[in-house]
Design a protein around this motif. Structure first.
Motif, PDB file in Angstrom:
ATOM      1  N   ASN A 151     -46.035   9.371 -43.876  1.00  0.00           N
ATOM      2  CA  ASN A 151     -44.680   9.224 -44.418  1.00  0.00           C
ATOM      3  C   ASN A 151     -44.528   9.919 -45.774  1.00  0.00           C
ATOM      4  O   ASN A 151     -45.513  10.197 -46.451  1.00  0.00           O
ATOM      5  CB  ASN A 151     -44.330   7.745 -44.565  1.00  0.00           C
ATOM      6  N   PRO A 152     -43.278  10.197 -46.191  1.00  0.00           N
ATOM      7  CA  PRO A 152     -43.046  10.864 -47.476  1.00  0.00           C
ATOM      8  C   PRO A 152     -43.583  10.071 -48.668  1.00  0.00           C
ATOM      9  O   PRO A 152     -43.936   8.891 -48.556  1.00  0.00           O
ATOM     10  CB  PRO A 152     -41.512  10.980 -47.529  1.00  0.00           C
ATOM     11  N   ALA A 153     -43.576  10.732 -49.830  1.00  0.00           N
ATOM     12  CA  ALA A 153     -44.261  10.213 -51.017  1.00  0.00           C
ATOM     13  C   ALA A 153     -43.716   8.877 -51.504  1.00  0.00           C
ATOM     14  O   ALA A 153     -44.461   8.077 -52.084  1.00  0.00           O
ATOM     15  CB  ALA A 153     -44.178  11.236 -52.146  1.00  0.00           C
ATOM     16  N   GLU A 154     -42.425   8.612 -51.303  1.00  0.00           N
ATOM     17  CA  GLU A 154     -41.848   7.372 -51.823  1.00  0.00           C
ATOM     18  C   GLU A 154     -42.260   6.139 -51.026  1.00  0.00           C
ATOM     19  O   GLU A 154     -42.013   5.005 -51.431  1.00  0.00           O
ATOM     20  CB  GLU A 154     -40.321   7.468 -51.864  1.00  0.00           C
ATOM     21  N   TYR A 155     -42.910   6.335 -49.897  1.00  0.00           N
ATOM     22  CA  TYR A 155     -43.369   5.225 -49.064  1.00  0.00           C
ATOM     23  C   TYR A 155     -44.791   4.803 -49.443  1.00  0.00           C
ATOM     24  O   TYR A 155     -45.573   5.590 -49.968  1.00  0.00           O
ATOM     25  CB  TYR A 155     -43.377   5.624 -47.585  1.00  0.00           C
ATOM     26  N   ASN A 156     -45.097   3.549 -49.151  1.00  0.00           N
ATOM     27  CA  ASN A 156     -46.477   3.088 -49.147  1.00  0.00           C
ATOM     28  C   ASN A 156     -46.584   1.924 -48.170  1.00  0.00           C
ATOM     29  O   ASN A 156     -45.572   1.420 -47.685  1.00  0.00           O
ATOM     30  CB  ASN A 156     -46.972   2.688 -50.528  1.00  0.00           C
ATOM     31  N   GLY A 157     -47.810   1.542 -47.863  1.00  0.00           N
ATOM     32  CA  GLY A 157     -47.989   0.485 -46.882  1.00  0.00           C
ATOM     33  C   GLY A 157     -49.390  -0.094 -46.919  1.00  0.00           C
ATOM     34  O   GLY A 157     -50.215   0.285 -47.758  1.00  0.00           O
ATOM     35  N   ILE A 158     -49.648  -1.021 -46.002  1.00  0.00           N
ATOM     36  CA  ILE A 158     -50.963  -1.654 -45.896  1.00  0.00           C
ATOM     37  C   ILE A 158     -51.358  -1.717 -44.427  1.00  0.00           C
ATOM     38  O   ILE A 158     -50.596  -2.197 -43.589  1.00  0.00           O
ATOM     39  CB  ILE A 158     -50.981  -3.101 -46.445  1.00  0.00           C
ATOM     40  N   LYS A 159     -52.550  -1.243 -44.125  1.00  0.00           N
ATOM     41  CA  LYS A 159     -53.165  -1.450 -42.813  1.00  0.00           C
ATOM     42  C   LYS A 159     -54.241  -2.516 -42.991  1.00  0.00           C
ATOM     43  O   LYS A 159     -55.120  -2.374 -43.847  1.00  0.00           O
ATOM     44  CB  LYS A 159     -53.764  -0.151 -42.275  1.00  0.00           C
ATOM     45  N   LEU A 160     -54.154  -3.577 -42.213  1.00  0.00           N
ATOM     46  CA  LEU A 160     -55.053  -4.722 -42.368  1.00  0.00           C
ATOM     47  C   LEU A 160     -55.982  -4.843 -41.172  1.00  0.00           C
ATOM     48  O   LEU A 160     -55.630  -4.498 -40.049  1.00  0.00           O
ATOM     49  CB  LEU A 160     -54.231  -6.008 -42.506  1.00  0.00           C
TER      50      LEU A 160
END
Length: 353
Positions: free
Chosen positions: A100-109
């Motif tokens: 995804n673009p730079a403004e996104y972030n997330g967590i893979k658990l």
């Protein structure tokens, strides 16, 4: 109030920072993760996005506040985090928004041993817990627990990760190759040099500088326009092949010596052939290979011809890992260039092992 149902997807957390989530919410996710999993210790890593260090540290603080020791492995690819979860036998959290673009972030658990955490395996409970701590004005208040806070420590896992990958294949017959690699300013620039170190490979690096603003092109090799630079480089230098990674380096697209993209279904069939041969040589009568609903019919046809058992499953890494565990599959592949190995805790890896 933030809609956490929009933020928490089927098998990960992903949204725009800070509009959809921030450090306070990340701290709550860390506490909720520990409460739902019952973990006494976890491992946490992150990619090169500007928001990743602070979000991952807030998550670690939330987990420690709920009594879990936290092993911080710092910059890593997603499959490096899965390696750490498997080798340390700890639940893990990877901070990334993948392609995804730079403004996104997330967590893979994941749980210990890189077992997936999705909506049906704990993620919905984590979301509901965080929702219960979130007020209408979006302030998050994590209830205190009467436990001693966990300790934070740091550990470097890159060399161990590379050695584990190299141990999955017989390298004695490898021939010298010129390989162009487009890391897209993502985590492939971190892992590829160490994994390839010592191999007879003439590495032609492209965009290895870690930069979560993606100044050259999106780190999404599923979009053909993001392969153009790699295709041109392969033709320019006469490379034997080209590899393109996504932002967290758990997907790998292949370009052949002519600069033409190779279908991930074809790669799945090729790797499946090798894994079937290995398993049959070790005494497995009918090794299972997983493929998702939209891979080419070539995959099950090749698997059957070689004495394996093809099994179709839903799209998505948590579903594929779950099916691999149920069937004890030796390998799995997706149209999106995720590849899964039984000997890698059934976790997806962009490194084709």
């Amino acid at each position: 109030m933030r809609d956490l149902k929009q933020l928490v997807k089927a098998y990960d957390v992903r949204g725009v920072v800070p509009d959809q989530w921030d450090e306070n919410l990340s701290r709550a996710f860390g506490a909720a993760f520990v409460q739902v999993t019952g973990a006494s210790a976890i491992v946490v890593g992150h990619d090169m996005r500007p928001s990743s260090p602070s979000l991952s540290r807030a998550f670690a603080d939330g987990a420690a506040g709920y009594g879990a020791d936290v092993v911080l492995i710092g910059l890593c690819s997603t499959d490096q985090l899965y390696y750490a979860s498997g080798s340390l036998d700890l639940p893990g959290a990877m901070f990334t928004a993948s392609h995804n673009p730079a403004e996104y972030n997330g967590i893979k658990l994941c749980r210990a041993g890189a077992a997936p955490v999705g909506q049906d395996t704990g993620l919905s409970e984590i979301r509901e817990l965080v929702e219960s701590w979130t007020a209408d004005d979006d302030t998050v208040t994590v209830p205190a627990r009467d436990v001693a806070p966990g300790a934070l420590s740091e550990q470097d896992t890159l060399r161990g990760y590379a050695d584990h990958l190299l141990g999955l294949v017989d390298l004695t017959a490898i021939r010298p190759l010129k390989v162009a690699v487009d890391a897209g300013n993502g985590m492939g620039g971190h892992t590829v040099p160490t994994v390839f170190d010592g191999l007879p490979i003439d590495l032609v690096p492209m965009y290895f500088e870690l930069d979560g603003t993606f100044p050259n092109h999106e780190a999404n090799p599923l979009d053909p326009k993001n392969l153009v630079d790699l295709q041109a480089k392969v033709r320019e230098v006469g490379a034997d092949l080209g590899l393109a990674f996504d932002g967290d380096a758990d997907r790998c697209f292949v370009v052949d010596e002519r600069g033409e993209p190779v279908s991930p279904s074809a790669i799945t069939a090729l790797v499946a052939a090798r894994e079937i041969a290995r398993a049959r040589a070790a005494g497995e009568a009918e090794p299972t290979i997983i493929h998702n609903l939209i891979t080419s019919w070539t995959v099950p046809e090749v698997v059957q011809e070689l004495g394996g058992k093809p099994v179709r499953t839903r799209v998505g890494h948590s579903f594929i890992k779950q099916e691999m565990a149920v069937t004890d599959a030796v390998f799995g592949g997706e149209h999106s260039a995720h590849y899964y190995f039984r000997d890698f805790w059934r976790a997806d890896t962009g490194m084709l092992a």
